[in-house]
Design an enzyme around this catalytic site. Structure first.
Site, PDB file in Angstrom:
ATOM      1  N   ASN A   3       0.861  -1.189   0.000  1.00 18.76           N
ATOM      2  CA  ASN A   3       0.000   0.000   0.000  1.00 18.76           C
ATOM      3  C   ASN A   3       0.896   1.237   0.000  1.00 18.76           C
ATOM      4  O   ASN A   3       1.486   1.576   1.020  1.00 18.76           O
ATOM      5  CB  ASN A   3      -0.910  -0.033   1.245  1.00 18.76           C
ATOM      6  CG  ASN A   3      -1.776   1.205   1.342  1.00 18.76           C
ATOM      7  OD1 ASN A   3      -1.817   2.020   0.409  1.00 18.76           O
ATOM      8  ND2 ASN A   3      -2.467   1.359   2.457  1.00 18.76           N
ATOM      9  N   GLU A  21      -5.814  -4.570  10.643  1.00 13.26           N
ATOM     10  CA  GLU A  21      -4.803  -3.549  10.897  1.00 13.26           C
ATOM     11  C   GLU A  21      -5.181  -2.752  12.146  1.00 13.26           C
ATOM     12  O   GLU A  21      -6.001  -1.836  12.063  1.00 13.26           O
ATOM     13  CB  GLU A  21      -4.726  -2.552   9.725  1.00 13.26           C
ATOM     14  CG  GLU A  21      -4.312  -3.136   8.406  1.00 13.26           C
ATOM     15  CD  GLU A  21      -3.856  -2.043   7.448  1.00 13.26           C
ATOM     16  OE1 GLU A  21      -2.645  -1.879   7.288  1.00 13.26           O
ATOM     17  OE2 GLU A  21      -4.696  -1.339   6.882  1.00 13.26           O
TER      18      GLU A  21
HETATM   19  P1  13P Z   1       2.751   0.726   7.780  1.00 15.82           P
HETATM   20  O1  13P Z   1       3.295  -0.575   7.251  1.00 15.82           O
HETATM   21  O2  13P Z   1       3.485   1.923   7.248  1.00 15.82           O
HETATM   22  O3  13P Z   1       2.606   0.706   9.252  1.00 15.82           O
HETATM   23  O4  13P Z   1       1.266   0.886   7.179  1.00 15.82           O
HETATM   24  C1  13P Z   1       0.396  -0.149   7.309  1.00 15.82           C
HETATM   25  C2  13P Z   1      -0.786   0.115   6.474  1.00 15.82           C
HETATM   26  O5  13P Z   1      -1.543   1.032   6.723  1.00 15.82           O
HETATM   27  C3  13P Z   1      -0.995  -0.743   5.306  1.00 15.82           C
HETATM   28  O6  13P Z   1      -2.255  -0.542   4.764  1.00 15.82           O
END
Ligand code: 13P
Length: 250
Positions: A11, A168
């Site tokens: 992402n 998440e």
């Molecule tokens: P990070 O890996 O930068 O913590 O972001 C996670 C995320 O939001 C993936 O969608």
């Protein structure tokens, strides 16, 4: 994790320009190796680069996805918005829906449900994100929040096999903090149990996102029930992203 249908979602959030595309050359190379032939890599760049990514990855096994879509499935007067049909038209195959950063901009669970339906109508595969905030975690509301996001988000959706659920926790995104394995496993099991109550819910793969990096991924991939990762920051750096992929395959 074995390398069977394991997902690695990159992402890119609001990062990247046309020149950044060359940084993925080594990832494309990796997908040609037999050892990694069964993993699934999905790049989700900003809308402006979707077309470039589709072209760039055309001859490879890499998929391309958008980071969001409008809930309206037909064309309409929605300045600044892009719908699933347009994303599909560009050649992308996936779309992220319900990311906490888009929920923060006002997405409700109901709108997320509409977005998923409209993405399915356009034959896109969906990366459906859920997660609790630090405040909710401290108030011991994690399960209530996750259950509500699942129930409303997936309300009256039948073809669940086209969905991947990304767990998440908000307090883990971009913070460098990952949940303890034991806690993560509990939440993954809770999500699994509730998905399995839905028709074909057992077909949904669960992936984890939040501060995944080459140093913590090996440990995270030991958690049963996790079928891959959604990576933000570290996915912008191909060397780190490749390291993550290599270290998670046992
Ligand atoms: P990070 O890996 O930068 O913590 O972001 C996670 C995320 O939001 C993936 O969608």
């Amino acid at each position: 994790m074995t390398n069977n249908n394991i997902y690695f979602i990159a992402n890119w959030k609001m990062y990247g320009n046309p020149a950044s595309l060359n940084t993925i050359n080594n990832v494309i190379k990796l997908t040609k190796s037999k050892k990694f032939s069964k993993i699934k890599i999905v790049y989700c760049p900003p809308y402006t680069l979707l077309g470039n990514f589709v072209k760039k990855t055309k001859k490879s096994k890499i998929f391309v996805g958008a980071q969001n879509c409008h809930y309206e499935s037909e064309y309409g007067a929605y300045t600044g918005s892009i719908n699933a049909k347009m994303i599909k038209y560009l050649g992308a195959k996936f779309v992220i829906v319900g990311h906490s950063e888009t929920r923060k901009q006002g997405d409700t669970n109901n709108e997320i449900n509409m977005k998923i339906k409209s993405a399915l109508k356009s034959n896109l595969r969906i990366i459906f994100c859920i997660g609790e905030s630090l405040y909710e975690k401290r108030k011991k509301k994690t399960k209530t929040v996750l259950l509500k996001q699942i129930k409303i988000g997936l309300k009256k959706i039948k073809n669940l096999q086209n969905l991947i659920l990304a767990y998440e926790p908000l307090w883990s995104i971009g913070t460098g903090i990952v949940p303890k394995n034991i806690d993560l496993e509990k939440n993954i099991n809770f999500i699994r149990k509730n998905l399995n109550k839905l028709k074909n819910g057992n077909r949904i793969k669960i992936i984890y996102g939040g501060s995944v990096n080459p140093n913590n991924v090996k440990n995270l991939s030991r958690i049963p029930g996790i079928s891959g990762f959604i990576v933000g920051g570290a996915s912008l750096n191909s060397k780190k992203f490749i390291d993550i992929i290599k270290k998670s395959i046992i």
